[in-house]
Design a protein around this motif. Structure first.
Motif, PDB file in Angstrom:
ATOM      1  N   VAL A  79       0.892  -1.051  -0.388  1.00  6.22           N
ATOM      2  CA  VAL A  79      -0.308   0.155  -0.570  1.00  6.22           C
ATOM      3  C   VAL A  79       0.926   1.262   0.152  1.00  6.22           C
ATOM      4  O   VAL A  79       1.466   1.299   1.172  1.00  6.22           O
ATOM      5  N   PRO A  80       0.254   2.090  -1.443  1.00  7.77           N
ATOM      6  CA  PRO A  80       1.150   3.613  -0.810  1.00  7.77           C
ATOM      7  C   PRO A  80       1.179   4.395   0.291  1.00  7.77           C
ATOM      8  O   PRO A  80       0.138   4.283   1.198  1.00  7.77           O
ATOM      9  N   LEU A  81       2.265   5.305   1.218  1.00  8.76           N
ATOM     10  CA  LEU A  81       2.363   5.132   2.331  1.00  8.76           C
ATOM     11  C   LEU A  81       1.593   6.953   1.417  1.00  8.76           C
ATOM     12  O   LEU A  81       2.137   7.534   0.691  1.00  8.76           O
ATOM     13  N   ILE A  82       1.125   7.734   2.736  1.00  6.74           N
ATOM     14  CA  ILE A  82       0.429   8.937   2.354  1.00  6.74           C
ATOM     15  C   ILE A  82       2.136   9.848   2.653  1.00  6.74           C
ATOM     16  O   ILE A  82       2.261   9.691   3.747  1.00  6.74           O
ATOM     17  N   ASP A  83       2.012  11.160   1.911  1.00  2.00           N
ATOM     18  CA  ASP A  83       2.959  12.401   2.789  1.00  2.00           C
ATOM     19  C   ASP A  83       2.757  13.097   3.724  1.00  2.00           C
ATOM     20  O   ASP A  83       1.424  13.255   3.900  1.00  2.00           O
ATOM     21  N   PRO A  84       3.302  12.682   4.580  1.00  2.00           N
ATOM     22  CA  PRO A  84       2.535  13.996   6.457  1.00  2.00           C
ATOM     23  C   PRO A  84       2.489  15.702   5.780  1.00  2.00           C
ATOM     24  O   PRO A  84       1.434  16.193   5.524  1.00  2.00           O
ATOM     25  N   ALA A  85       3.605  15.815   4.492  1.00  2.00           N
ATOM     26  CA  ALA A  85       3.691  16.523   4.228  1.00  2.00           C
ATOM     27  C   ALA A  85       2.099  17.470   3.262  1.00  2.00           C
ATOM     28  O   ALA A  85       1.579  18.649   2.750  1.00  2.00           O
ATOM     29  N   ARG A  86       1.637  16.583   3.081  1.00  2.00           N
ATOM     30  CA  ARG A  86      -0.072  16.392   1.900  1.00  2.00           C
ATOM     31  C   ARG A  86      -1.433  16.487   3.065  1.00  2.00           C
ATOM     32  O   ARG A  86      -2.185  15.922   2.277  1.00  2.00           O
ATOM     33  N   VAL A  87      -0.669  16.079   4.794  1.00  2.00           N
ATOM     34  CA  VAL A  87      -1.567  16.128   5.155  1.00  2.00           C
ATOM     35  C   VAL A  87      -2.291  17.369   5.778  1.00  2.00           C
ATOM     36  O   VAL A  87      -0.960  17.939   6.228  1.00  2.00           O
ATOM     37  N   PRO A 115      -0.997  10.144  -2.848  1.00  2.00           N
ATOM     38  CA  PRO A 115      -0.003   9.570  -3.313  1.00  2.00           C
ATOM     39  C   PRO A 115      -1.100   9.188  -5.614  1.00  2.00           C
ATOM     40  O   PRO A 115      -2.083   8.308  -5.379  1.00  2.00           O
ATOM     41  N   ALA A 116      -0.301   9.207  -6.079  1.00  2.00           N
ATOM     42  CA  ALA A 116      -1.040   8.833  -7.599  1.00  2.00           C
ATOM     43  C   ALA A 116      -1.142   7.968  -7.674  1.00  2.00           C
ATOM     44  O   ALA A 116      -2.541   7.566  -7.898  1.00  2.00           O
ATOM     45  N   ASP A 117      -0.826   6.490  -7.136  1.00  2.00           N
ATOM     46  CA  ASP A 117      -1.006   5.212  -7.564  1.00  2.00           C
ATOM     47  C   ASP A 117      -1.604   4.480  -5.752  1.00  2.00           C
ATOM     48  O   ASP A 117      -2.143   3.492  -5.761  1.00  2.00           O
ATOM     49  N   PHE A 118      -2.537   5.782  -5.264  1.00  2.00           N
ATOM     50  CA  PHE A 118      -3.135   4.847  -3.650  1.00  2.00           C
ATOM     51  C   PHE A 118      -4.978   5.082  -4.665  1.00  2.00           C
ATOM     52  O   PHE A 118      -5.557   5.816  -5.479  1.00  2.00           O
ATOM     53  N   VAL A 132     -10.036  12.856   2.756  1.00  2.00           N
ATOM     54  CA  VAL A 132      -9.207  12.241   1.718  1.00  2.00           C
ATOM     55  C   VAL A 132      -9.724  12.332  -0.086  1.00  2.00           C
ATOM     56  O   VAL A 132     -11.048  12.063  -0.138  1.00  2.00           O
ATOM     57  N   VAL A 133      -8.556  12.584  -0.114  1.00  2.00           N
ATOM     58  CA  VAL A 133      -8.574  13.557  -2.359  1.00  2.00           C
ATOM     59  C   VAL A 133      -7.528  13.113  -2.813  1.00  2.00           C
ATOM     60  O   VAL A 133      -6.258  12.922  -2.326  1.00  2.00           O
ATOM     61  N   SER A 134      -7.928  12.272  -3.943  1.00  2.00           N
ATOM     62  CA  SER A 134      -7.396  11.017  -4.257  1.00  2.00           C
ATOM     63  C   SER A 134      -6.242  12.421  -5.366  1.00  2.00           C
ATOM     64  O   SER A 134      -6.868  13.727  -5.440  1.00  2.00           O
ATOM     65  N   PHE A 135      -4.749  11.819  -5.837  1.00  2.00           N
ATOM     66  CA  PHE A 135      -4.565  13.027  -6.605  1.00  2.00           C
ATOM     67  C   PHE A 135      -4.522  13.579  -7.650  1.00  2.00           C
ATOM     68  O   PHE A 135      -4.231  14.778  -7.832  1.00  2.00           O
ATOM     69  N   ASP A 136      -5.604  12.818  -8.481  1.00  2.00           N
ATOM     70  CA  ASP A 136      -6.844  13.397 -10.007  1.00  2.00           C
ATOM     71  C   ASP A 136      -7.504  14.046  -9.058  1.00  2.00           C
ATOM     72  O   ASP A 136      -8.849  14.530 -10.389  1.00  2.00           O
ATOM     73  N   GLU A 137      -7.360  13.602  -8.015  1.00  2.00           N
ATOM     74  CA  GLU A 137      -9.290  13.941  -7.353  1.00  2.00           C
ATOM     75  C   GLU A 137     -10.441  13.800  -8.065  1.00  2.00           C
ATOM     76  O   GLU A 137     -11.537  14.302  -8.177  1.00  2.00           O
ATOM     77  N   SER A 138     -10.208  12.317  -8.434  1.00  2.00           N
ATOM     78  CA  SER A 138     -11.280  11.580  -9.478  1.00  2.00           C
ATOM     79  C   SER A 138     -12.671  11.145  -7.981  1.00  2.00           C
ATOM     80  O   SER A 138     -13.262  10.623  -8.296  1.00  2.00           O
ATOM     81  N   TRP A 139     -11.819  11.232  -6.527  1.00  2.00           N
ATOM     82  CA  TRP A 139     -12.945  10.501  -5.815  1.00  2.00           C
ATOM     83  C   TRP A 139     -12.139  11.411  -4.396  1.00  2.00           C
ATOM     84  O   TRP A 139     -10.777  11.714  -4.508  1.00  2.00           O
ATOM     85  N   TYR A 194       1.278  22.114 -26.728  1.00  2.00           N
ATOM     86  CA  TYR A 194       1.805  22.086 -24.985  1.00  2.00           C
ATOM     87  C   TYR A 194       0.320  21.989 -24.105  1.00  2.00           C
ATOM     88  O   TYR A 194      -0.814  22.168 -25.224  1.00  2.00           O
ATOM     89  N   ARG A 195       0.149  21.566 -23.101  1.00  2.00           N
ATOM     90  CA  ARG A 195      -1.800  21.728 -22.561  1.00  2.00           C
ATOM     91  C   ARG A 195      -1.810  21.706 -20.898  1.00  2.00           C
ATOM     92  O   ARG A 195      -0.690  21.917 -20.775  1.00  2.00           O
ATOM     93  N   VAL A 196      -2.792  22.426 -20.821  1.00  2.00           N
ATOM     94  CA  VAL A 196      -2.165  22.686 -19.352  1.00  2.00           C
ATOM     95  C   VAL A 196      -3.081  21.624 -18.728  1.00  2.00           C
ATOM     96  O   VAL A 196      -4.484  20.812 -19.005  1.00  2.00           O
ATOM     97  N   ALA A 197      -2.565  20.776 -17.590  1.00  2.00           N
ATOM     98  CA  ALA A 197      -3.075  19.422 -16.714  1.00  2.00           C
ATOM     99  C   ALA A 197      -2.978  19.904 -15.559  1.00  2.00           C
ATOM    100  O   ALA A 197      -2.408  20.491 -15.049  1.00  2.00           O
ATOM    101  N   TRP A 198      -3.809  18.796 -14.791  1.00  2.00           N
ATOM    102  CA  TRP A 198      -3.732  19.004 -13.045  1.00  2.00           C
ATOM    103  C   TRP A 198      -2.798  18.033 -12.552  1.00  2.00           C
ATOM    104  O   TRP A 198      -2.674  17.238 -13.449  1.00  2.00           O
ATOM    105  N   ASN A 199      -2.243  18.595 -11.814  1.00  2.00           N
ATOM    106  CA  ASN A 199      -0.546  17.436 -11.804  1.00  2.00           C
ATOM    107  C   ASN A 199      -0.439  17.048 -10.025  1.00  2.00           C
ATOM    108  O   ASN A 199      -0.129  16.551  -9.512  1.00  2.00           O
ATOM    109  N   GLY A 200      -1.826  17.201  -9.375  1.00  2.00           N
ATOM    110  CA  GLY A 200      -1.718  16.899  -8.053  1.00  2.00           C
ATOM    111  C   GLY A 200      -2.476  17.850  -6.951  1.00  2.00           C
ATOM    112  O   GLY A 200      -2.906  18.206  -5.649  1.00  2.00           O
ATOM    113  N   PHE A 201      -1.661  18.531  -7.587  1.00  2.00           N
ATOM    114  CA  PHE A 201      -1.362  20.320  -6.671  1.00  2.00           C
ATOM    115  C   PHE A 201      -1.662  21.753  -7.020  1.00  2.00           C
ATOM    116  O   PHE A 201      -2.069  22.728  -6.384  1.00  2.00           O
ATOM    117  N   GLY A 202      -1.727  21.626  -7.897  1.00  2.00           N
ATOM    118  CA  GLY A 202      -2.022  22.515  -8.461  1.00  2.00           C
ATOM    119  C   GLY A 202      -2.322  22.542 -10.718  1.00  2.00           C
ATOM    120  O   GLY A 202      -2.199  21.857 -11.470  1.00  2.00           O
TER     121      GLY A 202
END
Length: 161
Positions: free
Chosen positions: A17-25, A42-45, A74-81, A118-126
């Motif tokens: 199981v991927p570990l959650i980064d404390p900096a993202r809490v 994380p992205a693979d969570f 809890v928010v997924s990396f890509d904000e899909s759930w 180029y494309r505008v994309a969401w990277n999990g942080f902005g």
């Protein structure tokens, strides 16, 4: 004889199981009885990983260590759930979430801006500008897609007057 033994497949093929980064809490609210946190995973969570207490091991060693009855959003990396839960128990090895409620977010209604390079994309942080050829982020993360679009336009040379 089990079918896994016939096929020479190890009995335990579970991925760690991927570990959650404390900096993202982030602490949302610290009340008198419980606290509320928002965690970006994380992205693979995947949502099913919320059932694993070990995902919170790094968080439990940080200043935002979870305690019993804390609320976690809890928010997924890509904000899909997103997921909401109450901490049932917590120790230094992890945190057990009581019955996480997962909500699937709808897909974007409007497409993000892109051109031939180029494309505008969401990277999990902005929102960032990515180069289509290799997916390299060309700008720092911004708060909204309009600002990222403006930065995309600035990547092209301007005419000297």
């Amino acid at each position: 004889m089990a079918k896994t033994a016939e096929l020479d497949i190890p009995a335990s093929t579970e991925l760690p199981v991927p570990l959650i980064d404390p900096a993202r809490v982030t602490l949302q609210h610290g009340g008198q009885l419980w606290r509320e946190y928002m965690a970006r995973v994380p992205a693979d969570f995947v949502a099913d990983d919320l059932k694993s207490p070990s995902a919170w091991r790094k968080v439990q060693a940080s200043r935002n260590a979870l305690k019993k009855f804390d609320r976690v959003f809890v928010v997924s990396f890509d904000e899909s759930w997103t997921g909401e839960a109450i901490v049932a128990s917590a120790d230094s090895k992890g945190a057990v979430l009581a019955k996480p409620r997962v909500t699937t977010m709808p897909a974007r209604y409007d497409a993000l801006f892109q051109d031939e390079l180029y494309r505008v994309a969401w990277n999990g942080f902005g929102y960032v500008v990515e180069r289509k050829a290799d997916g390299h982020a060309m700008t720092q993360a911004t708060a909204n897609p309009e600002l990222a679009t403006r930065l995309l336009v600035q990547l092209f040379p301007a005419r000297a007057s």
